[in-house]
Design a protein around this motif. Structure first.
Motif, PDB file in Angstrom:
ATOM      1  N   ASN A 128     -13.937 -15.591  12.044  1.00  0.00           N
ATOM      2  CA  ASN A 128     -12.870 -15.310  13.025  1.00  0.00           C
ATOM      3  C   ASN A 128     -13.236 -14.308  14.107  1.00  0.00           C
ATOM      4  OD1 ASN A 128     -12.638 -12.815  11.934  1.00  0.00           O
ATOM      5  ND2 ASN A 128     -10.723 -13.154  10.666  1.00  0.00           N
ATOM      6  N   ASN A 143     -13.789 -18.763   6.538  1.00  0.00           N
ATOM      7  CA  ASN A 143     -13.010 -18.628   7.531  1.00  0.00           C
ATOM      8  C   ASN A 143     -12.775 -17.239   8.121  1.00  0.00           C
ATOM      9  OD1 ASN A 143     -12.365 -21.276   7.242  1.00  0.00           O
ATOM     10  ND2 ASN A 143     -10.605 -21.611   6.086  1.00  0.00           N
ATOM     11  N   GLU A 144     -12.553 -16.342   7.226  1.00  0.00           N
ATOM     12  CA  GLU A 144     -12.515 -14.936   7.731  1.00  0.00           C
ATOM     13  C   GLU A 144     -13.690 -14.467   8.140  1.00  0.00           C
ATOM     14  OE1 GLU A 144      -9.700 -11.553   7.691  1.00  0.00           O
ATOM     15  OE2 GLU A 144      -9.621 -13.847   7.128  1.00  0.00           O
TER      16      GLU A 144
END
Length: 387
Positions: free
Chosen positions: A210, A206-207
């Motif tokens: 981004n 998810n990081e």
């Protein structure tokens, strides 16, 4: 009550005959995380010899309390009359209070042993996503109809690879998980570890997906260092650390989009490449939104993206055109063409016939001297010969 490090060479000297017992842990492989060693009597007598190998922590345990511990390799002489060393070596004095306060209830009234911990990095632990997990892929960015900006293409992927971990706090590991078991192997931890590793890995993905990192989907396997940095800075493995273990790194070996995502990516690339290279399309889209004079020009032709983006491109293109002044409407055939005034009705004409009255204009020329409209061989204004 402590450990006194023996002089180098003492093992083979005549002093060896003076030691009551010999305690060592030679059978600690990569699968073994903790192992208990003691004497036949279950008591460690004064003068017993304790050997600590590289990558091991030895903890001297006595009926629910910790007498001493060391992370420094070597041969030690156990003497209950001396002061504890409290973690000589790499772990330092920060653990001193923790070991002093350590108690483990429910143990036999009289039990002495040495617990050996494997503090090396434990390698070759496999992980895999049982079901596809979401990822935001910026290498296939699409326009946001609401804001006019770009956003990543949402896909789902399967990832497979390996991870490594190590015991960084033997006291916490013993208290929260291992207790006073005879042996603890990584196989016993595998189910729980795999679940927590996948939760950690999902947070890392998810990081990386981004707007700060924008790691392309298929480049994930080559970003091992960045994965480790993100994991450490965000402490995504906190549930694992609460048991005295921390993840050291991930090595992603394969990344595969699921069937639906693979189809979506192929449609995107096929339709984008039908006009120009994908990178050029995205560059035009990005620049056109902020270029007042070039917005309409930049979005011309991007209708090819509609099939891959569910029609979202069309919305951005329409907004771009609507924001242009009417007098600046784009005509792709008008560039670099000259106009001529119709001698009959005065309209500005670019072709051979007037679009307003139909008058033929192939004989109308401009005088090179005064610029007047001329239909004959000489200018009626200045007499210049028209060739």
């Amino acid at each position: 009550m402590g450990l006194i490090k023996s002089a180098v060479g003492a093992i083979g000297s005549t002093l060896g005959d003076q030691w009551e017992d010999l305690i060592k842990c030679e059978d600690m492989d990569e699968n073994t995380l903790m192992m208990k060693k003691t004497t036949k009597s279950g008591q460690i007598s004064k003068g017993s010899r304790i050997i600590v190998a590289p990558g091991q922590v030895a903890v001297v345990y006595d009926s629910g309390t910790i007498l001493d511990a060391t992370a420094e390799e070597g041969t030690y002489n156990f003497d209950q009359s001396t002061s504890p060393t409290f973690f000589a070596g790499q772990f330092g004095a920060v653990f001193k209070e923790m070991w002093q306060r350590f108690t483990y209830n429910g143990t036999p009234a009289k039990e002495q042993a040495v617990f050996y911990f494997n503090v090396k990095e434990i390698l070759d632990n496999k992980f895999g996503t049982g079901t596809p997990i979401p990822y935001q892929d910026w290498s296939h960015a699409i326009p946001n109809q609401m804001t006019g900006s770009l956003m990543p293409l949402g896909v789902k992927v399967r990832c497979y690879g390996k991870y490594t971990f190590k015991i960084f706090d033997p006291a916490l590991f013993m208290r929260m998980y291992a207790g006073t078991a005879d042996v603890v192997t990584k196989d016993v931890l595998s189910d729980q570890m795999n679940s927590e590793v996948m939760a950690t890995f999902q947070n890392v993905l998810n990081e990386l997906g981004n707007s700060e990192h924008k790691i392309p989907l298929l480049e994930l396997p080559s970003n091992t260092d960045e994965i480790k940095q993100v994991m450490d800075s965000k402490v995504f493995d906190e549930p694992i650390r609460n048991r005295g273990i921390k993840l050291v790194g991930f090595a992603i070996e394969s990344v595969t989009p699921d069937e639906e995502s693979d189809k979506k990516i192929k449609e995107y690339e096929h339709n984008a490449n039908s006009m120009m290279q994908q990178g050029r399309v995205l560059d035009v889209m990005d620049k056109a939104a902020s270029n007042e004079n070039g917005a309409a020009n930049g979005f011309v032709g991007l209708g090819v993206m509609n099939m891959a983006t569910g029609g979202m491109t069309g919305g951005v293109m329409q907004n771009a055109f609507n924001n242009q002044p009417q007098q600046q409407q784009y005509d792709p055939y008008q560039k670099n063409q000259t106009t001529t005034k119709c001698p009959n009705c005065g309209a500005e004409v670019t072709g051979k016939f007037c679009s307003e009255c139909g008058t033929a204009l192939n004989q109308v020329k401009k005088c090179p001297n005064c610029g007047a409209e001329v239909t004959g061989k000489f200018c009626s204004e200045c007499g210049t010969e028209i060739k």
